[in-house]
Scaffold this motif. Structure first.
Motif, PDB file in Angstrom:
ATOM      1  N   GLU A 186     -11.902 -11.329   5.040  1.00  0.00           N
ATOM      2  CA  GLU A 186     -11.458 -10.393   4.012  1.00  0.00           C
ATOM      3  C   GLU A 186     -10.066  -9.848   4.320  1.00  0.00           C
ATOM      4  N   LEU A 187      -9.310  -9.587   3.257  1.00  0.00           N
ATOM      5  CA  LEU A 187      -8.103  -8.786   3.376  1.00  0.00           C
ATOM      6  C   LEU A 187      -8.534  -7.332   3.495  1.00  0.00           C
ATOM      7  N   VAL A 188      -7.998  -6.639   4.505  1.00  0.00           N
ATOM      8  CA  VAL A 188      -8.344  -5.240   4.724  1.00  0.00           C
ATOM      9  C   VAL A 188      -7.117  -4.378   4.476  1.00  0.00           C
ATOM     10  N   VAL A 189      -7.287  -3.361   3.633  1.00  0.00           N
ATOM     11  CA  VAL A 189      -6.245  -2.399   3.312  1.00  0.00           C
ATOM     12  C   VAL A 189      -6.396  -1.185   4.218  1.00  0.00           C
ATOM     13  N   VAL A 190      -5.271  -0.698   4.760  1.00  0.00           N
ATOM     14  CA  VAL A 190      -5.273   0.539   5.539  1.00  0.00           C
ATOM     15  C   VAL A 190      -4.466   1.582   4.765  1.00  0.00           C
ATOM     16  N   ILE A 191      -5.084   2.705   4.484  1.00  0.00           N
ATOM     17  CA  ILE A 191      -4.455   3.763   3.693  1.00  0.00           C
ATOM     18  C   ILE A 191      -3.457   4.554   4.546  1.00  0.00           C
ATOM     19  N   GLY A 192      -2.299   4.881   3.961  1.00  0.00           N
ATOM     20  CA  GLY A 192      -1.264   5.593   4.701  1.00  0.00           C
ATOM     21  C   GLY A 192      -0.962   6.987   4.194  1.00  0.00           C
ATOM     22  N   ARG A 193      -1.565   7.377   3.065  1.00  0.00           N
ATOM     23  CA  ARG A 193      -1.372   8.722   2.521  1.00  0.00           C
ATOM     24  C   ARG A 193      -2.687   9.212   1.936  1.00  0.00           C
ATOM     25  N   ARG A 194      -2.897  10.513   1.965  1.00  0.00           N
ATOM     26  CA  ARG A 194      -4.062  11.090   1.286  1.00  0.00           C
ATOM     27  C   ARG A 194      -3.967  10.744  -0.193  1.00  0.00           C
ATOM     28  N   ALA A 195      -5.051  10.214  -0.736  1.00  0.00           N
ATOM     29  CA  ALA A 195      -5.013   9.706  -2.105  1.00  0.00           C
ATOM     30  C   ALA A 195      -6.214  10.217  -2.905  1.00  0.00           C
ATOM     31  N   HIS A 196      -5.935  10.900  -3.983  1.00  0.00           N
ATOM     32  CA  HIS A 196      -6.998  11.378  -4.876  1.00  0.00           C
ATOM     33  C   HIS A 196      -6.510  11.241  -6.309  1.00  0.00           C
ATOM     34  N   ARG A 197      -7.303  10.547  -7.122  1.00  0.00           N
ATOM     35  CA  ARG A 197      -6.996  10.319  -8.530  1.00  0.00           C
ATOM     36  C   ARG A 197      -5.640   9.624  -8.697  1.00  0.00           C
ATOM     37  N   ILE A 198      -5.502   8.504  -8.003  1.00  0.00           N
ATOM     38  CA  ILE A 198      -4.265   7.735  -8.021  1.00  0.00           C
ATOM     39  C   ILE A 198      -4.375   6.605  -9.031  1.00  0.00           C
ATOM     40  N   ARG A 199      -3.408   6.511  -9.927  1.00  0.00           N
ATOM     41  CA  ARG A 199      -3.382   5.416 -10.896  1.00  0.00           C
ATOM     42  C   ARG A 199      -3.053   4.098 -10.203  1.00  0.00           C
ATOM     43  N   ALA A 200      -3.549   3.015 -10.773  1.00  0.00           N
ATOM     44  CA  ALA A 200      -3.346   1.700 -10.176  1.00  0.00           C
ATOM     45  C   ALA A 200      -1.866   1.354 -10.032  1.00  0.00           C
TER      46      ALA A 200
END
Length: 285
Positions: free
Chosen positions: A124-138
């Protein structure tokens, strides 16, 4: 930019060489790779223009998980068109989401203990989040991604589907070592098109899986929009984005991992990691 966890220390990587971030920054940033994601934007700015002229050589045997302590880890099931076509399932209307617990995280090159006779592979491709994200549009989602890495969603199919009327994906996919990631984390800007990345898996040197993320049903931006619409994604979180066709459980007859197998997982532009397996001890009464 690419980073790694080299000998339990955060390093910047360039063409097989590395800089020890804590040393080069004179302690501005910690050697603990798990702590860098809370300061990702600051770290990105600092990393630009670093001189690798006197950098040390990467030792593959010392590479660990690029985030060994993610706050949250999400898995996405049935997310490749080729996969659902192979098994004859309908296209999901929303992402199938489960969790993988932190104790399942490990790095490349380790021997993974098999939990039973029906353990499967899933590159699998794994994404690592770098910023706090809430209700983010695509259309803004890639701005919240620290980087991408290679993952294996190792799955005990018996435990995952037990009981059949109420499957427990998270438990079946969270045995120790069942979430290996690595060897590097690569920022999205390093790819010509981060929405079209080739990935695959070799079983004992023979191709078992090959596809591109262009075949994803729910893209990385769509997954971030969906997840962040319900909860807050935290810096360092992992998203296992799904696996393409070619897993052992849907073969005829099914093919599961044994202690003689070697699995190599690769993603173009990131690298590869190889794992061996051992049989675990019988549980005592």
């Amino acid at each position: 930019m690419r980073i790694a966890n080299h000998d339990d220390r955060l390093v910047l990587v360039d063409e097989g060489k590395y800089l020890d971030v804590a040393k080069v920054s004179d302690g501005l940033f910690s050697a603990d790779v798990a702590l860098i994601y809370e300061r990702w934007d600051e770290f990105r700015n600092w990393s630009e223009g670093q001189d690798f002229a006197d950098a040390a050589i990467i030792e593959d045997g010392k590479l660990g998980a690029p985030n060994p302590k993610p706050p949250q880890t999400f898995g996405i099931g049935t997310n490749y068109r080729g996969y659902i076509e192979a098994v004859g399932w309908p296209t999901p209307e929303v992402p199938l989401v489960f969790t993988k617990y932190q104790s399942a995280i490990t790095g490349p090159g380790v021997a993974i203990e098999l939990s039973g006779p029906q353990v499967d592979w899933e590159v699998e491709l794994v994404v690592v989040i770098g910023r706090r994200a809430h209700r983010i549009r695509a259309d803004k989602a890639w701005d919240y991604v620290a980087g991408l890495t290679v993952g294996q969603d190792i799955s005990d199919r018996d435990a995952q589907m037990r009981p059949k009327t109420f499957p427990q994906f998270s438990l079946g996919k969270s045995f120790p070592g069942y979430a290996p990631i690595g060897p590097y984390l690569v920022t999205p800007d390093e790819f010509d098109n981060p929405d079209k990345i080739e990935l695959g898996c070799l079983l004992n040197g023979q191709e078992a899986q090959r596809s591109t993320t262009e075949d994803l049903i729910f893209t990385v931006p769509q997954l971030i929009e969906y997840l962040s619409g319900m909860l807050t994604l935290l810096p360092g979180d992992l998203i296992f984005t799904g696996t393409p066709a070619g897993v052992g459980s849907v073969m005829d007859p099914p093919r599961f991992l044994t202690s003689t197998d070697v699995v190599t997982s690769w993603i173009t532009g990131i690298g590869q990691m190889t794992h061996t397996f051992v049989h675990g001890p019988v549980m005592s009464a």
